[in-house]
Scaffold this motif. Structure first.
Motif, PDB file in Angstrom:
ATOM      1  N   LYS A 236      34.995  40.888  30.750  1.00  0.00           N
ATOM      2  CA  LYS A 236      34.714  39.608  31.407  1.00  0.00           C
ATOM      3  C   LYS A 236      34.566  38.458  30.413  1.00  0.00           C
ATOM      4  O   LYS A 236      34.553  37.297  30.807  1.00  0.00           O
ATOM      5  CB  LYS A 236      33.450  39.729  32.256  1.00  0.00           C
ATOM      6  CG  LYS A 236      33.606  40.694  33.441  1.00  0.00           C
ATOM      7  CD  LYS A 236      32.327  40.774  34.256  1.00  0.00           C
ATOM      8  CE  LYS A 236      32.486  41.755  35.419  1.00  0.00           C
ATOM      9  NZ  LYS A 236      31.225  41.861  36.209  1.00  0.00           N
ATOM     10  N   SER A 238      35.763  35.906  27.503  1.00  0.00           N
ATOM     11  CA  SER A 238      36.917  35.285  26.847  1.00  0.00           C
ATOM     12  C   SER A 238      36.518  34.974  25.409  1.00  0.00           C
ATOM     13  O   SER A 238      35.404  34.520  25.154  1.00  0.00           O
ATOM     14  CB  SER A 238      37.324  33.990  27.552  1.00  0.00           C
ATOM     15  OG  SER A 238      38.193  34.243  28.627  1.00  0.00           O
ATOM     16  N   SER A 253      39.962  23.746  23.640  1.00  0.00           N
ATOM     17  CA  SER A 253      39.833  23.626  25.090  1.00  0.00           C
ATOM     18  C   SER A 253      40.904  22.668  25.600  1.00  0.00           C
ATOM     19  O   SER A 253      41.576  22.002  24.813  1.00  0.00           O
ATOM     20  CB  SER A 253      38.440  23.124  25.470  1.00  0.00           C
ATOM     21  OG  SER A 253      37.432  23.935  24.904  1.00  0.00           O
ATOM     22  N   LYS A 320      39.449  23.246  31.084  1.00  0.00           N
ATOM     23  CA  LYS A 320      39.813  24.652  30.954  1.00  0.00           C
ATOM     24  C   LYS A 320      39.282  25.203  29.638  1.00  0.00           C
ATOM     25  O   LYS A 320      39.570  24.680  28.560  1.00  0.00           O
ATOM     26  CB  LYS A 320      41.339  24.818  31.017  1.00  0.00           C
ATOM     27  CG  LYS A 320      41.786  26.275  31.102  1.00  0.00           C
ATOM     28  CD  LYS A 320      43.286  26.372  31.328  1.00  0.00           C
ATOM     29  CE  LYS A 320      43.726  27.830  31.458  1.00  0.00           C
ATOM     30  NZ  LYS A 320      45.192  27.938  31.635  1.00  0.00           N
ATOM     31  N   GLY A 322      39.555  28.658  27.811  1.00  0.00           N
ATOM     32  CA  GLY A 322      40.204  29.964  27.876  1.00  0.00           C
ATOM     33  C   GLY A 322      40.798  30.176  29.249  1.00  0.00           C
ATOM     34  O   GLY A 322      41.599  29.367  29.742  1.00  0.00           O
ATOM     35  N   ASN A 323      40.348  31.253  29.935  1.00  0.00           N
ATOM     36  CA  ASN A 323      40.845  31.550  31.277  1.00  0.00           C
ATOM     37  C   ASN A 323      40.019  30.898  32.376  1.00  0.00           C
ATOM     38  O   ASN A 323      40.327  31.063  33.559  1.00  0.00           O
ATOM     39  CB  ASN A 323      40.855  33.072  31.495  1.00  0.00           C
ATOM     40  CG  ASN A 323      41.798  33.781  30.537  1.00  0.00           C
ATOM     41  OD1 ASN A 323      42.873  33.274  30.234  1.00  0.00           O
ATOM     42  ND2 ASN A 323      41.403  34.944  30.058  1.00  0.00           N
ATOM     43  N   PHE A 324      38.977  30.162  32.006  1.00  0.00           N
ATOM     44  CA  PHE A 324      38.066  29.605  32.998  1.00  0.00           C
ATOM     45  C   PHE A 324      38.393  28.141  33.247  1.00  0.00           C
ATOM     46  O   PHE A 324      38.551  27.352  32.312  1.00  0.00           O
ATOM     47  CB  PHE A 324      36.613  29.736  32.530  1.00  0.00           C
ATOM     48  CG  PHE A 324      36.252  31.134  32.091  1.00  0.00           C
ATOM     49  CD1 PHE A 324      36.347  32.204  32.967  1.00  0.00           C
ATOM     50  CD2 PHE A 324      35.831  31.368  30.793  1.00  0.00           C
ATOM     51  CE1 PHE A 324      36.022  33.484  32.558  1.00  0.00           C
ATOM     52  CE2 PHE A 324      35.501  32.643  30.373  1.00  0.00           C
ATOM     53  CZ  PHE A 324      35.597  33.711  31.260  1.00  0.00           C
ATOM     54  N   GLU A 325      38.472  27.767  34.545  1.00  0.00           N
ATOM     55  CA  GLU A 325      38.766  26.391  34.925  1.00  0.00           C
ATOM     56  C   GLU A 325      37.586  25.810  35.687  1.00  0.00           C
ATOM     57  O   GLU A 325      37.135  26.380  36.674  1.00  0.00           O
ATOM     58  CB  GLU A 325      40.032  26.321  35.790  1.00  0.00           C
ATOM     59  CG  GLU A 325      41.321  26.496  35.009  1.00  0.00           C
ATOM     60  CD  GLU A 325      42.551  26.143  35.842  1.00  0.00           C
ATOM     61  OE1 GLU A 325      42.371  25.813  37.039  1.00  0.00           O
ATOM     62  OE2 GLU A 325      43.661  26.182  35.293  1.00  0.00           O
TER      63      GLU A 325
END
Length: 387
Positions: A236, A238, A253, A320, A322-325
């Motif tokens: 989970k 990043s 970022s 954003k 990494g993979n989180f927005e």
């Protein structure tokens, strides 16, 4: 034969002394500049009164070029982690100024015979200030803000007058500070302001060579000498590489607005209480459509020295990491009186960063982020619905 042998010995001696001879550069002014690769320019004052004048770079991950430039001359070095280079600046043709450029020693405590896994209470207040208890000089219990946008330890002037009974000598003397069960040695500095309800700032570099885990779900800061396996195996998270600029940690970022994306390096600043601060000069360079960001409010903020910083808060469509927005983030846009002098940078603040359980790996220079229970909560400066 004796003559030839003596000549050879003389040549060897000459070569050895030549190799040890320090570079000499000239200057007709006491003002100089230091250029660190991938860093902003630093101003320098040449002083013959100082026996050995030392400039320390920020933390280095690999070798880089450093250039020292006077008004009429210059010298460049390739310097690696923990290394130093000496040279002489000849001021006005008569004053020899011995100067050293050095980088901090490499720290890595993963090989300690007894591993450290030290758990400390760690909280975030209503102002988005994180804080933890410390004991200074075996006498004073204080509350400090863990600030990755700062180095060293600083106490506010109010705390120095009202709470710190040890009366420390600032700037040059090492003192003991207890955090959890561990004792650290550090110099103490003064500042005018720190995060709300705290007595000062705890900079990231006190934990250099360690791993710092911030668990917002359980209100814990955990200092590790070795990376726990459960973190490495947790999918989970990043992972981000750290880049050090002016000895502060940055991660890459991305921001986007009206279909325009801009990727860059953001200061990972746990001491900044807002969401993100965007530098308007960098936004203009990237042709980012700030005119399409809805303005929420205009305020005057204050830096740690009490300096006024005019700021516009506007709605950013997407941030954003990494993979989180993160959507509809109230972003602060700054143009004048910037917090870090002479540097155009973007900031990630604690109103964003508190939403992630965080691992700061100061051994491999990486940061891990994983959403926590605060991930979907509202922002302090959020646009009101219907406004």
């Amino acid at each position: 034969m004796k003559y030839i042998l003596a000549l050879l010995l003389a040549l060897i001696s000459f070569r050895g002394s030549s190799q040890n001879k320090l570079p000499v550069i000239n200057a007709s002014s006491s003002k100089a500049k230091i250029y660190e690769q991938d860093n902003p320019v630093s101003n320098w004052n040449i002083s013959p009164k100082i026996k050995l004048d030392i400039f320390t770079t920020g933390k280095l991950i690999k070798s880089k070029t450093v250039k020292f430039k006077t008004d009429i001359d210059s010298v460049s070095f390739r310097i690696g982690p923990g290394q130093q280079k000496d040279f002489i600046v000849l001021l006005n043709g008569k004053d020899s100024c011995l100067t050293r450029i050095q980088s901090p020693e490499v720290k890595n405590y993963s090989k300690l015979p007894v591993e450290i896994h030290d758990t400390i209470p760690f909280f975030v207040n209503r102002f988005n200030t994180n804080f933890l208890p410390v004991v200074f000089n075996n006498a004073d219990t204080l509350i400090l803000n863990f600030d990755t946008g700062a180095t060293d330890i600083s106490f506010t002037n109010d705390a120095l007058k009202q709470k710190v009974k040890s009366h420390p000598e600032l700037y040059n003397t090492l003192y003991g500070i207890k955090i959890g069960h561990q004792n650290y040695k550090t110099k103490i500095y003064d500042i005018q302001l720190a995060g709300n309800e705290t007595d000062g700032l705890l900079g990231w570099d006190l934990f250099d060579g360690m791993i710092v885990e911030l668990d917002y779900d359980h209100n814990q800061l955990i200092v590790h000498s070795k990376m726990p396996k459960q973190i490495l195996h947790d999918s989970k998270y990043s992972k981000f590489k750290i880049r050090y600029i002016k000895n502060r940690p940055f991660i890459e970022s991305e921001i986007s607005q009206s279909g325009i994306k801009s990727k860059g390096w953001f200061l990972f600043d746990l001491g900044y209480q807002r969401t993100i601060m965007l530098d308007n000069d960098l936004l203009r360079e990237a042709r980012f459509p700030t005119e399409k960001m809805e303005v929420i409010k205009k305020v005057i903020m204050h830096g740690t020295r009490g300096n006024e910083i005019p700021v516009i808060t506007a709605n950013l469509e997407t941030l954003k990491l990494g993979n989180f927005e993160l959507k509809d983030v109230p972003a602060q846009i700054i143009e004048q009186n910037k917090p870090m002098r002479g540097v155009n940078i973007h900031f990630l603040g604690n109103d964003v960063l508190k939403r992630f359980n965080t691992v700061l790996d100061f051994q491999k220079n990486e940061i891990y982020l994983k959403p926590n229970h605060l991930y979907g909560t509202g922002y302090a400066d959020q646009k009101k619905s219907g406004a």
